[in-house]
Design a protein around this motif. Structure first.
Motif, PDB file in Angstrom:
ATOM      1  N   GLY A   1       0.602  -1.224  -0.132  1.00 47.63           N
ATOM      2  CA  GLY A   1      -0.003  -0.074  -0.151  1.00 47.63           C
ATOM      3  C   GLY A   1       1.056   1.173   0.045  1.00 47.63           C
ATOM      4  O   GLY A   1       1.991   1.119  -0.128  1.00 47.63           O
ATOM      5  N   GLN A   2      -0.016   2.411   0.100  1.00 47.53           N
ATOM      6  CA  GLN A   2       0.737   3.487  -0.068  1.00 47.53           C
ATOM      7  C   GLN A   2       0.492   4.168   1.604  1.00 47.53           C
ATOM      8  O   GLN A   2      -0.610   3.890   1.945  1.00 47.53           O
ATOM      9  N   PRO A   3       1.282   5.299   1.817  1.00 45.32           N
ATOM     10  CA  PRO A   3       0.652   5.822   3.142  1.00 45.32           C
ATOM     11  C   PRO A   3      -0.771   6.340   3.377  1.00 45.32           C
ATOM     12  O   PRO A   3      -1.206   6.831   2.334  1.00 45.32           O
ATOM     13  N   ASN A   4      -1.419   6.051   4.354  1.00 46.30           N
ATOM     14  CA  ASN A   4      -2.732   6.354   4.562  1.00 46.30           C
ATOM     15  C   ASN A   4      -3.774   5.765   3.549  1.00 46.30           C
ATOM     16  O   ASN A   4      -4.940   6.283   3.782  1.00 46.30           O
ATOM     17  N   CYS A   5      -3.463   4.513   2.789  1.00 46.52           N
ATOM     18  CA  CYS A   5      -4.480   3.926   2.107  1.00 46.52           C
ATOM     19  C   CYS A   5      -5.198   3.065   3.153  1.00 46.52           C
ATOM     20  O   CYS A   5      -4.862   2.721   4.126  1.00 46.52           O
ATOM     21  N   PRO A   6      -6.569   3.003   2.912  1.00 41.07           N
ATOM     22  CA  PRO A   6      -7.442   2.073   3.695  1.00 41.07           C
ATOM     23  C   PRO A   6      -6.786   0.598   3.703  1.00 41.07           C
ATOM     24  O   PRO A   6      -6.409   0.270   2.712  1.00 41.07           O
ATOM     25  N   PHE A   7      -6.798   0.051   4.936  1.00 38.78           N
ATOM     26  CA  PHE A   7      -6.227  -1.174   5.196  1.00 38.78           C
ATOM     27  C   PHE A   7      -7.559  -2.140   5.835  1.00 38.78           C
ATOM     28  O   PHE A   7      -7.929  -1.778   6.840  1.00 38.78           O
ATOM     29  N   VAL A   8      -8.400  -3.072   5.071  1.00 43.00           N
ATOM     30  CA  VAL A   8      -9.378  -3.720   5.699  1.00 43.00           C
ATOM     31  C   VAL A   8      -8.777  -5.167   5.950  1.00 43.00           C
ATOM     32  O   VAL A   8      -8.407  -5.808   5.158  1.00 43.00           O
ATOM     33  N   VAL A   9      -9.178  -5.366   7.107  1.00 37.24           N
ATOM     34  CA  VAL A   9      -9.008  -6.922   7.664  1.00 37.24           C
ATOM     35  C   VAL A   9     -10.403  -7.412   7.834  1.00 37.24           C
ATOM     36  O   VAL A   9     -11.160  -6.963   8.389  1.00 37.24           O
TER      37      VAL A   9
ATOM     38  N   SER B   1      -8.860 -14.555  12.291  1.00 31.12           N
ATOM     39  CA  SER B   1      -9.451 -15.830  13.176  1.00 31.12           C
ATOM     40  C   SER B   1      -9.027 -15.723  14.468  1.00 31.12           C
ATOM     41  O   SER B   1      -9.360 -16.542  15.270  1.00 31.12           O
ATOM     42  N   TYR B   2      -7.828 -14.872  14.780  1.00 29.67           N
ATOM     43  CA  TYR B   2      -7.600 -14.696  16.249  1.00 29.67           C
ATOM     44  C   TYR B   2      -7.075 -13.237  16.586  1.00 29.67           C
ATOM     45  O   TYR B   2      -6.549 -12.603  15.625  1.00 29.67           O
ATOM     46  N   SER B   3      -6.895 -12.896  17.952  1.00 29.65           N
ATOM     47  CA  SER B   3      -6.386 -11.726  18.314  1.00 29.65           C
ATOM     48  C   SER B   3      -4.918 -11.984  19.004  1.00 29.65           C
ATOM     49  O   SER B   3      -5.152 -13.125  19.817  1.00 29.65           O
ATOM     50  N   THR B   4      -4.296 -11.140  19.036  1.00 37.52           N
ATOM     51  CA  THR B   4      -3.119 -11.433  19.797  1.00 37.52           C
ATOM     52  C   THR B   4      -3.195 -10.665  21.314  1.00 37.52           C
ATOM     53  O   THR B   4      -1.973 -10.769  22.012  1.00 37.52           O
ATOM     54  N   SER B   5      -4.059 -10.105  21.616  1.00 34.19           N
ATOM     55  CA  SER B   5      -4.467  -9.677  23.035  1.00 34.19           C
ATOM     56  C   SER B   5      -5.680 -10.006  23.478  1.00 34.19           C
ATOM     57  O   SER B   5      -6.696 -10.393  22.787  1.00 34.19           O
ATOM     58  N   TYR B   6      -5.759 -10.128  24.751  1.00 30.74           N
ATOM     59  CA  TYR B   6      -7.013 -10.425  25.372  1.00 30.74           C
ATOM     60  C   TYR B   6      -7.801  -9.137  25.774  1.00 30.74           C
ATOM     61  O   TYR B   6      -7.785  -8.413  26.670  1.00 30.74           O
ATOM     62  N   ASP B   7      -8.269  -8.319  24.471  1.00 30.32           N
ATOM     63  CA  ASP B   7      -8.827  -7.181  24.683  1.00 30.32           C
ATOM     64  C   ASP B   7      -9.946  -7.145  23.430  1.00 30.32           C
ATOM     65  O   ASP B   7      -9.901  -8.059  22.506  1.00 30.32           O
ATOM     66  N   LEU B   8     -10.458  -5.915  23.272  1.00 27.34           N
ATOM     67  CA  LEU B   8     -11.210  -5.822  22.041  1.00 27.34           C
ATOM     68  C   LEU B   8     -10.338  -5.260  21.040  1.00 27.34           C
ATOM     69  O   LEU B   8      -9.505  -4.400  21.154  1.00 27.34           O
ATOM     70  N   GLY B   9     -10.621  -5.691  19.669  1.00 27.21           N
ATOM     71  CA  GLY B   9      -9.900  -5.273  18.556  1.00 27.21           C
ATOM     72  C   GLY B   9      -8.481  -5.618  18.461  1.00 27.21           C
ATOM     73  O   GLY B   9      -7.897  -6.643  18.665  1.00 27.21           O
ATOM     74  N   ASN B  10      -7.683  -4.576  18.166  1.00 27.66           N
ATOM     75  CA  ASN B  10      -6.207  -4.932  17.985  1.00 27.66           C
ATOM     76  C   ASN B  10      -5.421  -3.780  18.778  1.00 27.66           C
ATOM     77  O   ASN B  10      -6.059  -3.015  19.244  1.00 27.66           O
ATOM     78  N   LYS B  11      -4.135  -4.304  18.856  1.00 30.16           N
ATOM     79  CA  LYS B  11      -3.476  -3.159  19.801  1.00 30.16           C
ATOM     80  C   LYS B  11      -2.232  -2.296  19.033  1.00 30.16           C
ATOM     81  O   LYS B  11      -1.208  -1.916  19.373  1.00 30.16           O
ATOM     82  N   LYS B  12      -2.440  -2.419  17.499  1.00 29.61           N
ATOM     83  CA  LYS B  12      -1.558  -1.431  16.723  1.00 29.61           C
ATOM     84  C   LYS B  12      -2.199  -0.309  16.418  1.00 29.61           C
ATOM     85  O   LYS B  12      -1.594   0.317  15.656  1.00 29.61           O
ATOM     86  N   GLY B  13      -3.363  -0.013  16.827  1.00 25.01           N
ATOM     87  CA  GLY B  13      -3.837   1.460  16.560  1.00 25.01           C
ATOM     88  C   GLY B  13      -4.755   1.394  15.139  1.00 25.01           C
ATOM     89  O   GLY B  13      -5.088   2.455  14.842  1.00 25.01           O
ATOM     90  N   PHE B  14      -4.892   0.292  14.571  1.00 18.60           N
ATOM     91  CA  PHE B  14      -5.917   0.333  13.436  1.00 18.60           C
ATOM     92  C   PHE B  14      -7.252   0.353  13.983  1.00 18.60           C
ATOM     93  O   PHE B  14      -7.599  -0.094  14.812  1.00 18.60           O
TER      94      PHE B  14
END
Length: 134
Positions: free
Chosen positions: A37-45, A49-62
């Motif tokens: 991608g290019q800077p600031n392009c939309p990134f859709v996941v 199938s899994y999360s690497t944290s026991y919380d909601l969403g992600n911990k990378k700021g997406f």
């Protein structure tokens, strides 16, 4: 093989987005954006199938645009740009909105609210697997 030509990577591709189906742990996401991608392009996941944290969403700021997670006695839901919502699943299978959050709440906070509300209203009678069997 390559998805993009070297020329496309160097010169950019206006108006494009990255859509990844089950891309794996969020530690790989920045590499996907960097490689495709290019800077600031939309990134859709989709359907991670899994999360690497026991919380909601992600911990990378997406930003989570659409999110649904089953929790004990209910669900957490979000549809961008709307709020995060905590739903109680009732014994008859219907759901009730208990709380809306302007910002992403902690999983522990939402799970506690839903579980405690369920217990106060239905005691142990709110079990989707045993409904009508007792």
């Amino acid at each position: 093989g390559k998805i993009n030509t070297d020329k496309a990577r160097k010169e950019g591709r206006n108006g494009e987005a990255i859509i990844c189906i089950n891309p794996g742990g969020e530690e790989t996401w920045p590499r996907l954006v960097s490689a495709h991608g290019q800077p600031n392009c939309p990134f859709v996941v989709m359907n991670n199938s899994y999360s690497t944290s026991y919380d909601l969403g992600n911990k990378k700021g997406f930003e989570e645009a659409y999110y649904l997670k089953r929790i004990s006695k209910g669900f957490v839901f979000r549809s961008f740009p709307g709020p995060w919502e905590a739903y109680l699943e009732k014994p008859d299978g219907t759901v009730e909105l208990l709380e809306s959050y302007k910002t992403k709440p902690k999983l522990r906070e939402v799970a506690e609210l839903v579980r405690e509300t369920s217990f106060k209203r239905y005691a142990i009678g709110n079990d989707r697997w045993m409904s009508g069997r007792m």
